[in-house]
Design a protein around this motif. Structure first.
Motif, PDB file in Angstrom:
ATOM      1  N   ARG A   1       1.005  -1.243   0.052  1.00 32.37           N
ATOM      2  CA  ARG A   1      -0.123   0.057   0.142  1.00 32.37           C
ATOM      3  C   ARG A   1       0.713   1.411  -0.121  1.00 32.37           C
ATOM      4  O   ARG A   1       1.960   1.144   0.504  1.00 32.37           O
ATOM      5  N   VAL A   2       0.270   2.247  -0.396  1.00 29.68           N
ATOM      6  CA  VAL A   2       0.805   3.643  -0.559  1.00 29.68           C
ATOM      7  C   VAL A   2      -0.058   4.694  -0.056  1.00 29.68           C
ATOM      8  O   VAL A   2      -1.251   4.511  -0.470  1.00 29.68           O
ATOM      9  N   TRP A   3       0.162   5.551   1.039  1.00 28.55           N
ATOM     10  CA  TRP A   3      -0.679   6.490   1.555  1.00 28.55           C
ATOM     11  C   TRP A   3      -0.335   7.831   0.699  1.00 28.55           C
ATOM     12  O   TRP A   3       0.689   8.274   0.735  1.00 28.55           O
ATOM     13  N   ILE A   4      -1.376   8.410   0.202  1.00 25.26           N
ATOM     14  CA  ILE A   4      -1.226   9.818  -0.500  1.00 25.26           C
ATOM     15  C   ILE A   4      -1.849  10.764   0.262  1.00 25.26           C
ATOM     16  O   ILE A   4      -3.034  10.661   0.709  1.00 25.26           O
TER      17      ILE A   4
ATOM     18  N   SER B   1      -5.553   5.226   1.231  1.00 26.37           N
ATOM     19  CA  SER B   1      -4.282   4.225   0.842  1.00 26.37           C
ATOM     20  C   SER B   1      -4.758   3.711  -0.582  1.00 26.37           C
ATOM     21  O   SER B   1      -6.001   3.415  -0.877  1.00 26.37           O
TER      22      SER B   1
ATOM     23  N   GLU C   1       0.349   0.114  -4.522  1.00 26.79           N
ATOM     24  CA  GLU C   1       1.367   0.643  -5.213  1.00 26.79           C
ATOM     25  C   GLU C   1       1.135   0.615  -6.933  1.00 26.79           C
ATOM     26  O   GLU C   1       1.661   1.666  -7.369  1.00 26.79           O
TER      27      GLU C   1
ATOM     28  N   ALA D   1      -1.089   3.661  -7.652  1.00 31.53           N
ATOM     29  CA  ALA D   1      -0.838   5.011  -6.986  1.00 31.53           C
ATOM     30  C   ALA D   1      -0.392   5.992  -8.046  1.00 31.53           C
ATOM     31  O   ALA D   1      -0.740   7.167  -7.941  1.00 31.53           O
TER      32      ALA D   1
END
Length: 115
Positions: free
Chosen positions: A28-31, A44, A47, A50
């Motif tokens: 996961r990637v949090w923006i 989230s 990836e 994203a």
């Protein structure tokens, strides 16, 4: 008295527990997104997704749009106030048109009633 065959501590239809049974979670990637009120929202994304993250995100606290630039958040959208049916009719017709239509309808009503 409860049935002796009930399994204690689980629900009917509960699936298996643990990562091994469900497979690995995607990385996961949090923006971060900021709204005009300064609220930060961090949804989230996988990836892989994203790069395709949305440009704006609705702030869950105030409902304003939020952007990824903290210094220049998007401005709140302008909502038109609620208009009544009469307000829409007055936009389409002038007072003279309304008076003419009313006179016509009253004449038709009086003709039906015989007055």
């Amino acid at each position: 008295m409860a049935s002796g065959s009930a399994i204690r501590g689980s629900r009917v239809g509960a699936g298996p527990m643990g990562e091994a049974e469900r497979g690995d979670a995607a990385p996961r990637v949090w923006i971060s997104y900021w709204c005009a009120n300064g609220h930060e929202t961090r949804p989230s994304f996988a990836e892989e997704a994203a790069e395709e993250a949305p440009v704006t995100w609705d702030c869950p606290r105030c409902g304003f749009p939020a952007g990824q630039d903290q210094e220049n958040p998007p401005s709140p959208s302008k909502n038109e106030p609620y208009k009544t049916h009469l307000a829409y009719v007055k936009e389409r017709r002038s007072d003279e048109d309304g008076a003419a239509i009313l006179d016509e309808a009253l004449a038709a009503l009086r003709a039906r009633r015989g007055g």
